[in-house]
Structures are given as structure tokens and as C-alpha cells.
Design a protein around this motif. Structure first.
Motif, PDB file in Angstrom:
ATOM      1  N   GLU A  60       0.788  -1.404   0.250  1.00 63.99           N
ATOM      2  CA  GLU A  60       0.243   0.307  -0.063  1.00 63.99           C
ATOM      3  C   GLU A  60       0.756   1.118  -0.162  1.00 63.99           C
ATOM      4  N   ARG A  61       1.718   1.161   1.243  1.00 67.37           N
ATOM      5  CA  ARG A  61       2.638   2.322   1.384  1.00 67.37           C
ATOM      6  C   ARG A  61       4.006   2.462  -0.573  1.00 67.37           C
ATOM      7  N   ALA A  62       4.035   1.742  -0.838  1.00 69.63           N
ATOM      8  CA  ALA A  62       4.966   1.868  -2.445  1.00 69.63           C
ATOM      9  C   ALA A  62       3.524   1.849  -3.520  1.00 69.63           C
ATOM     10  N   MET A  63       2.682   1.476  -3.644  1.00 72.35           N
ATOM     11  CA  MET A  63       1.457   2.322  -4.747  1.00 72.35           C
ATOM     12  C   MET A  63       1.665   4.013  -4.075  1.00 72.35           C
ATOM     13  N   ALA A  64       1.459   4.251  -2.794  1.00 77.49           N
ATOM     14  CA  ALA A  64       0.874   5.184  -2.745  1.00 77.49           C
ATOM     15  C   ALA A  64       2.281   6.447  -3.487  1.00 77.49           C
ATOM     16  N   GLU A  65       3.934   5.458  -3.014  1.00 79.37           N
ATOM     17  CA  GLU A  65       4.711   6.394  -3.163  1.00 79.37           C
ATOM     18  C   GLU A  65       4.837   6.608  -4.985  1.00 79.37           C
ATOM     19  N   ILE A  66       4.303   5.445  -5.743  1.00 78.96           N
ATOM     20  CA  ILE A  66       4.051   5.329  -6.996  1.00 78.96           C
ATOM     21  C   ILE A  66       3.522   6.543  -7.248  1.00 78.96           C
ATOM     22  N   THR A  67       2.193   6.962  -7.245  1.00 75.29           N
ATOM     23  CA  THR A  67       1.217   7.138  -7.321  1.00 75.29           C
ATOM     24  C   THR A  67       1.407   8.650  -7.160  1.00 75.29           C
ATOM     25  N   ALA A  68       2.052   9.250  -6.085  1.00 74.25           N
ATOM     26  CA  ALA A  68       2.950  10.886  -5.938  1.00 74.25           C
ATOM     27  C   ALA A  68       3.960  10.946  -6.965  1.00 74.25           C
ATOM     28  N   LYS A  69       4.644  10.202  -7.016  1.00 77.53           N
ATOM     29  CA  LYS A  69       5.538  10.333  -7.645  1.00 77.53           C
ATOM     30  C   LYS A  69       5.673  10.936  -9.489  1.00 77.53           C
ATOM     31  N   GLN A  70       4.581   9.406  -9.957  1.00 77.09           N
ATOM     32  CA  GLN A  70       3.793  10.103 -11.089  1.00 77.09           C
ATOM     33  C   GLN A  70       2.930  11.550 -11.499  1.00 77.09           C
ATOM     34  N   LEU A  71       1.774  11.853 -10.181  1.00 75.86           N
ATOM     35  CA  LEU A  71       2.184  12.778 -10.705  1.00 75.86           C
ATOM     36  C   LEU A  71       2.952  14.254 -10.011  1.00 75.86           C
ATOM     37  N   ILE A  72       3.611  14.070  -9.178  1.00 74.80           N
ATOM     38  CA  ILE A  72       4.979  14.889  -9.158  1.00 74.80           C
ATOM     39  C   ILE A  72       5.600  14.916 -11.264  1.00 74.80           C
ATOM     40  N   ASP A  73       5.289  14.170 -11.586  1.00 72.29           N
ATOM     41  CA  ASP A  73       6.260  14.395 -12.963  1.00 72.29           C
ATOM     42  C   ASP A  73       5.472  14.983 -13.941  1.00 72.29           C
ATOM     43  N   GLU A  74       3.708  14.294 -13.617  1.00 78.06           N
ATOM     44  CA  GLU A  74       2.697  15.123 -14.281  1.00 78.06           C
ATOM     45  C   GLU A  74       2.522  16.332 -14.403  1.00 78.06           C
ATOM     46  N   THR A  75       2.310  17.336 -13.158  1.00 80.84           N
ATOM     47  CA  THR A  75       2.136  18.643 -13.088  1.00 80.84           C
ATOM     48  C   THR A  75       2.857  19.258 -11.954  1.00 80.84           C
ATOM     49  N   GLY A  76       4.505  18.468 -11.835  1.00 83.50           N
ATOM     50  CA  GLY A  76       4.992  19.173 -11.050  1.00 83.50           C
ATOM     51  C   GLY A  76       5.181  19.817  -9.815  1.00 83.50           C
ATOM     52  N   SER A  77       4.184  18.918  -8.733  1.00 82.77           N
ATOM     53  CA  SER A  77       3.772  19.555  -7.137  1.00 82.77           C
ATOM     54  C   SER A  77       3.090  18.150  -7.110  1.00 82.77           C
ATOM     55  N   ARG A  78       3.421  18.248  -5.511  1.00 83.87           N
ATOM     56  CA  ARG A  78       2.605  16.533  -4.923  1.00 83.87           C
ATOM     57  C   ARG A  78       0.849  17.249  -4.818  1.00 83.87           C
ATOM     58  N   PRO A  79       0.366  16.533  -5.653  1.00 80.94           N
ATOM     59  CA  PRO A  79      -1.457  16.839  -5.685  1.00 80.94           C
ATOM     60  C   PRO A  79      -1.660  17.481  -4.422  1.00 80.94           C
ATOM     61  N   ASP A  80      -1.150  17.276  -2.848  1.00 80.57           N
ATOM     62  CA  ASP A  80      -1.976  17.749  -1.987  1.00 80.57           C
ATOM     63  C   ASP A  80      -0.886  19.257  -1.552  1.00 80.57           C
ATOM     64  N   GLN A  81       0.274  19.640  -2.129  1.00 81.12           N
ATOM     65  CA  GLN A  81       0.140  20.945  -2.549  1.00 81.12           C
ATOM     66  C   GLN A  81      -0.585  21.853  -3.263  1.00 81.12           C
ATOM     67  N   ARG A  82      -1.225  21.549  -4.265  1.00 81.61           N
ATOM     68  CA  ARG A  82      -1.901  22.584  -5.105  1.00 81.61           C
ATOM     69  C   ARG A  82      -2.977  23.120  -4.294  1.00 81.61           C
ATOM     70  N   LEU A  83      -3.383  22.103  -3.021  1.00 81.88           N
ATOM     71  CA  LEU A  83      -4.631  23.026  -1.569  1.00 81.88           C
ATOM     72  C   LEU A  83      -4.609  22.843  -1.104  1.00 81.88           C
ATOM     73  N   LEU A  84      -5.313  24.013  -0.058  1.00 80.05           N
ATOM     74  CA  LEU A  84      -5.640  23.643   1.439  1.00 80.05           C
ATOM     75  C   LEU A  84      -6.179  22.074   1.249  1.00 80.05           C
ATOM     76  N   THR A  85      -5.451  21.469   1.925  1.00 79.89           N
ATOM     77  CA  THR A  85      -5.181  19.669   2.806  1.00 79.89           C
ATOM     78  C   THR A  85      -6.188  19.372   4.200  1.00 79.89           C
ATOM     79  N   ILE A  86      -7.084  19.776   4.655  1.00 79.98           N
ATOM     80  CA  ILE A  86      -7.939  19.415   5.786  1.00 79.98           C
ATOM     81  C   ILE A  86      -7.721  17.471   6.133  1.00 79.98           C
ATOM     82  N   GLY A  87      -7.054  17.886   7.338  1.00 76.76           N
ATOM     83  CA  GLY A  87      -7.523  15.431   7.590  1.00 76.76           C
ATOM     84  C   GLY A  87      -8.356  15.785   8.774  1.00 76.76           C
TER      85      GLY A  87
END
Length: 634
Positions: free
Chosen positions: A180-207
Motif C-alpha cells: 500500500e505504501r509502495a503504491m502511494a509512493e508510485i502514484t505521488a511521484k507519477q503525479l509530480i512528474d505530470e504536474t510539477g508538485s505533489r497533489p496535496d500542495q496544490r490546495l488546502l488539505t484538511i485531515g
């Protein structure tokens, strides 16, 4: 105590210039609150800290100003706003080609390989049965059958297998500690390559984290922030939204990779805020390591734990950014102590508390399921009325209000937003039919998903307090209803257990059922009937008087029996028995139980109606007297 800085008024002036006059309550990720400093007991930051806080505010505005500006243009169409969002967000116009193979060694540099030194794959397959040539298959221990997975992967031309242990297969395998952690890391790095930043850094993230009340708090908070106006996305076990569309999907959101993908989709849709319901197990396993939180809301009263390792709250605090903020209850002493020992700034909230809280909800009255309370922050206050959970979910309202105060929204707007929410399915939901005569003649019915002993205890205690505070019984207007002035109203509890509950949890259910309700019926979820006998034995281990509990394996029959035995002044509380593996399955089960309970109310009202003797005409002596209604017009 740590210094708690505040959002600067100049930051909101900047947002007003960017987004228009209607955006004067816009969200700001910076946690420098100077606008409310005169109304709080917080200490001002020292001179040495001012520069770092200003830097944080500047970085925050660069992140949040564009999506907030787009959401503030209410005169534009959705298509226009989405077009502007793709331009304003400075995102690359050319995305990664989905058919281009990706090296897993470049994405997971610490991974080990078997039968090769690397795996090049196109994408990650949803399952081995749906795999296409070139995709990566994931083997989940305890979930997938290794023999079937290997055969499907070979037959369908999989590029390799992502696994936690070596499998006897002639395919390249990537060995990782946690898939699960490996899949999350793969997804995050692929999105960084596409958008230039992590998805959570593009908007206000509330947990949102806690033992109970996460979904209610998330949806209430979404309503508060949506009325700014602001486009809000959320991910809960009841529904998901990207800020534009809302859906109840068939797949669960237990995987962090799916959550990261949805955050990216929300950012692409122009959302300024995303609200995440955090799972305790995923937190402890490190599943959210690729997600940074700008705000963390701690709900419920988190009790002491018997297992080892960090608690879910401790793990969630590690995901909060350095300039983030934490919302915590003053009544949750364990979590408050953990927050105070961290380096994060925080805001406290409370409901009818004796100690000072930054945001306090003072209950005035709860009558007929309507909560009347005063929301107070510093020397400002506002009145609210809420039907949420029949007035029992005040903690969730206070937590959502604390986030509204932290984002510098007026109390009047917060109370108006909260009052718009009528009820949430399966969250202390009062089930009643539209026919007033049926409601008078049938017992009151409450539906809750339960799920944990703490949640069951909370619901039963809240319903008991409401029944105790109810006014004296009045003369019913329905002639078929008999008064029960000499009889105390009883609480009937129908609890459905599941095979996912361990022995200790079931024993705790037994202690609660024996102590809290007047009458209890033990049943099980529809998919656990075969194990009901063994599960009920574990429940009875926590019971002293086993004769006081009725066991009925079928949930529908258990609810039917309790409704037939209850009087019109009693309350039947139905807990559990809901499939929570996905939002859609949960909604379907809740709707099924709601329809059953409404049908039983109609049957109960019909059973209480007097039967006219056959072969006899109604006379003046046998007719039931009716109340005379005065008509001034003749």
C-alpha cells in the motif's frame, strides 16, 4: 504552551483584491492570526518568529490564491472556471504519455527485485483478472490467492508483480515492505512528474482523525467552507466529491494511492480545499506518508490503547506541515497533551466545558431533536439551531466551527451554514414517516451505523439523555393512541455484530448492552449469519445476566420483534448491520434498513387501531369519541 499565531489581515486584503469583494472570507493556509488577536487568549509571536511566519504566509498565498480566485468568480460558468484553472495553476500543458513504460526502480529506489534488476510497466492493474499487457500486478497478502494471481498475470502478459514476499513465478518481482505504501509512493511521484508538485500542495488539505464523528465533521465542515463561497472536495466513507460532482462509489478508499489520485482530480477541477477522512489503520501503517496536511481536526474522545506503537493521533500529527494547525477538543485530554507536546499551533474547541476553549458551543436546549445552542469565540457569539443527529452531534458542529474560526469566517455565517444540514444517513438518524398519525401511534426509531463500542456507548448515552430530559407526556391527538402516563418510556436496542469484530470488542458490546438500554436484542450483519452462534458467545462473555438478552440471527426479524414489543412512547435504536466496504454498499444498506423501519411503523400504527366488531352496527355507545375542533366560521 506553544505560541499560536494568527492569519494576518493583510493576507485577506490580498485575497479580496484577487477574488473580488465577495471573497472577503476566503481561506488562507497561513496560520498567522492577527485579525482575531484581540478576541483570543493566544500569545503573539516573538520578533524572531515573525519573519518565518511571514514567509509561510507568502508561500501559502502562492498556493491558495489562484484556486480561491477562480471559485470567487460566481458570474462565470463552470466550464469557464475550469478553463481558467488550467491556465492559472501553471501546470504543464503536456502530460506524461500513459502508454510510455515507467521504470519502477526510479520510483522506488529502495526496493529489491527478483528475476531481474528492474520492471518497466505502463500502469498498475486494478486486479489480476483485469490486467492488460504491460501492467503491474499487485499481490496483497491475505487478500489475493497467489496461485490464481500468478496464473492470471502470466496469461494476461503482466510486466511484473509488486509483492511483499517472493512468489514462485517466472515473472520479474519487486519486493517492498508494504504494498500500500509502495503504491502511494508510485502514484505521488507519477503525479509530480505530470504536474510539477505533489497533489496535496496544490490546495488546502484538511485531515480528520478520531474514533468517532469523522464523517459528520467532514460533511459539516464542507458545508461551512462551501458557503464562503469556495469549491470544496471531500473524501469520506459516505460519499466523495471533487468539488464539482458527488458520487457514492463501489470501491472503498482504504488505499492511499486512490486518495492521492482523487486529491489530484480535485485540484484539476479547481477545488481550493480538500477534506480527508483518515483511517486509523492506514495511519499506523504509514499509508499517508505521501500526503501533507495543512490542518488536522481531531474529533471524538480518543481513549487509552492496549496495543503498542504510536496512536493514530500521533501518526496524524507527523503528517501536519510545519506551518500547519491542529484543531483539538479540550475534553480529549489525551490528544490535547499530544498536541501540546508537538511543535504545531492549535485551536481548541469544546461543548459545555468548564475550562476555557477558543471556540465553545454552549447548549441552551434540545427539544424534539432540535439543538439550540450559542457558538462563542472570544467576545463574539451567535445562535444556531441544528437538526443534525437529533441534537446529539454537538462535538462535530463545534469542531467544524473551530475550523471556520481558524479561517477567519464570521460566526453568523458559520451558524447559518451548520443549520442548513438536516440529517446524515446512519448518523443518529431519526427514522419517521410523513403521516403524523402513524408517528404518534408507533415507537420512535433511531438508526446509526455504530461500528465501535465507543460509538455505541455515545449513541445510547445521547438517546438516554434525550429521553430523560423529555417533557411530561401530553394527551395524544390520535384517538388510537393510549396514554402511558404511569409507564416509563423504555429504550430498545437492536445491535448487529459482525465477524470483523474481535473477542474483546464483542465482550465490550455485551457490557454495554446489559448496562445502558432497557431491553436489548443481539443480531448480526447479513453476511455473518453462519458465525452468529460463536460471535454471540463472545458477547455473552461480557454479560452477567445472560437471560436479559434476546438472540435473533436475522437482523430484519430482530428489528421487527423489538418494534412489535415497544409501545408508542418507547424508542427503538438500531445499531450496525451496515456494509461499510464502500460508500454505495453503505448507502444501500442504510436505505434498506430505513425502508424496513418505516414499514414497521405503519404496521405498528395499524395494530394499535381498534378493530370494529363484526356484524354489529356502530352505535353512540360503541363509537370511539373524537376530539371536537372549534370552527369559528361555522
Amino acid at each position: 504552551m506553544h505560541d499560536r499565531s494568527r492569519i494576518r489581515k493583510s493576507d485577506f486584503d490580498f485575497l479580496r483584491q484577487q477574488g473580488g469583494d465577495e471573497m472577503h472570507h476566503s481561506i488562507n493556509r497561513s496560520i498567522e492570526f492577527s485579525s482575531n488577536q484581540a478576541h483570543t487568549r493566544w500569545a503573539a509571536p516573538s520578533q524572531g518568529q515573525s519573519a518565518s511566519h511571514a514567509d509561510n504566509a507568502t508561500k501559502t498565498l502562492e498556493k491558495v490564491a489562484d484556486p480561491v480566485q477562480r471559485c470567487g468568480r460566481h458570474n462565470e460558468t463552470d466550464s469557464d472556471r475550469l478553463t481558467n484553472s488550467s491556465i492559472d495553476a501553471d501546470q504543464p500543458t503536456s502530460r506524461h504519455d500513459e502508454n510510455q513504460p515507467v521504470s519502477i526502480a526510479s520510483l522506488l529506489p529502495n526496493a529489491r527485485f527478483f528475476s531481474g534488476s528492474d520492471i518497466e510497466f505502463v500502469s498498475i492493474a486494478e486486479s489480476a483478472e483485469q490486467c492488460t499487457p504491460g501492467q503491474l500486478v499487485v499481490y496483497r497478502i491475505g487478500v489475493d490467492c497467489p496461485v490464481e494471481l500468478i496464473s492470471q498475470a502470466l496469461a494476461r502478459g503482466a510486466a511484473g508483480i509488486l509483492t511483499e514476499q517472493i512468489l514462485p513465478a517466472p515473472l520479474p518481482q519487486c519486493i517492498v515492505p508494504d504494498t500500500e505504501r509502495a503504491m502511494a509512493e508510485i502514484t505521488a511521484k507519477q503525479l509530480i512528474d505530470e504536474t510539477g508538485s505533489r497533489p496535496d500542495q496544490r490546495l488546502l488539505t484538511i485531515g480528520i482523525v478520531g474514533e468517532s464523528g469523522k464523517t459528520t465533521t467532514a460533511l459539516t465542515l464542507a458545508q461551512v467552507l462551501r458557503d464562503i463561497p469556495c469549491r470544496v472536495a471531500y473524501q469520506t466513507d459516505l460519499a466523495q466529491s471533487d468539488g464539482v460532482t458527488t458520487e457514492t462509489g463501489e470501491q472503498s478508499l482504504d488505499g492511499a494511492a486512490d486518495m492521492i489520485q482523487r486529491i489530484s482530480e480535485a485540484a484539476d477541477a479547481g477545488a481550493a480545499v480538500t477534506i480527508l477522512e483518515l483511517d486509523a489503520r492506514m495511519l499506523q501503517c504509514g499509508g499517508y506518508d505521501q500526503i501533507g496536511l495543512d490542518m488536522l481536526v481531531i474529533v471524538g474522545h480518543n481513549a487509552a490503547r492496549s496495543d503498542f506503537g504510536p496512536s493514530p493521533v500521533d501518526c496524524a500529527l507527523e503528517r501536519v506541515e510545519s506551518d500547519g494547525i491542529v484543531i483539538v477538543s479540550t475534553e480529549d485530554r489525551r490528544s490535547l497533551k499530544a498536541v501540546e507536546s508537538s511543535t504545531h499551533r492549535y485551536v481548541t474547541y469544546g461543548v459545555d466545558v468548564d475550562v476555557d476553549a477558543d471556540v465553545e458551543l454552549k447548549t441552551i436546549d434540545t427539544v424534539d431533536g432540535v439543538l439550540t445552542a450559542m457558538l462563542r469565540h472570544g467576545n463574539r457569539s451567535a445562535m444556531l439551531e441544528s437538526l443534525l443527529g437529533q441534537g446529539t452531534l454537538a462535538d462535530a458542529i463545534a469542531a467544524a466551527a473551530a475550523v471556520g474560526v481558524a479561517t477567519d469566517n464570521p460566526l453568523v455565517q458559520i451558524t447559518e451554514s451548520v443549520s442548513k444540514i438536516r440529517e446524515l444517513p446512519g448518523r443518529c438518524q431519526k427514522v419517521a414517516v410523513a403521516d403524523w398519525n402513524v408517528t404518534q401511534a408507533a415507537p420512535s426509531m433511531v438508526l446509526d451505523i455504530a461500528g465501535t463500542p465507543r460509538r455505541v456507548s455515545f449513541v445510547l448515552d445521547a438517546i438516554r439523555q434525550q429521553m430523560a430530559s423529555a417533557g411530561p407526556e401530553c394527551l395524544p391527538m390520535n384517538v388510537n393512541v393510549k396514554t402511558m402516563s404511569a409507564r416509563r418510556a423504555k429504550m430498545w436496542c437492536v445491535l448487529a455484530i459482525s465477524d470483523s469484530d474481535d473477542a474483546e470488542t464483542l465482550a465490550q458490546y455485551g457490557r454495554l448492552l446489559e448496562a445502558m438500554p432497557d431491553q436489548c436484542v443481539l443480531t448480526c450483519a447479513p453476511n455473518s449469519k453462519e458465525k452468529f452462534l460463536s460471535l454471540s458467545h463472545n458477547v455473552l462473555d461480557g454479560v452477567q445476566d445472560i437471560a436479559s438478552m434476546r438472540l435473533v440471527a436475522d437482523q430484519d426479524r430482530a428489528i421487527t420483534w423489538a418494534t412489535q414489543c415497544a409501545s408508542s412512547s418507547d424508542t427503538v435504536v438500531v445499531l450496525g448491520g451496515v456494509d461499510r466496504r464502500s460508500a454505495r454498499s453503505q448507502r444501500e444498506d442504510l436505505q434498506r434498513l430505513e425502508d424496513l423501519m418505516k414499514r414497521l411503523q405503519h404496521e405498528s400504527a395499524e395494530a394499535s387501531a381498534p378493530v370494529k366488531p363484526a356484524g354489529k352496527s356502530a352505535s353512540a355507545s360503541t363509537q370511539v369519541p373524537h376530539l371536537k375542533v372549534f370552527n369559528p366560521e361555522g
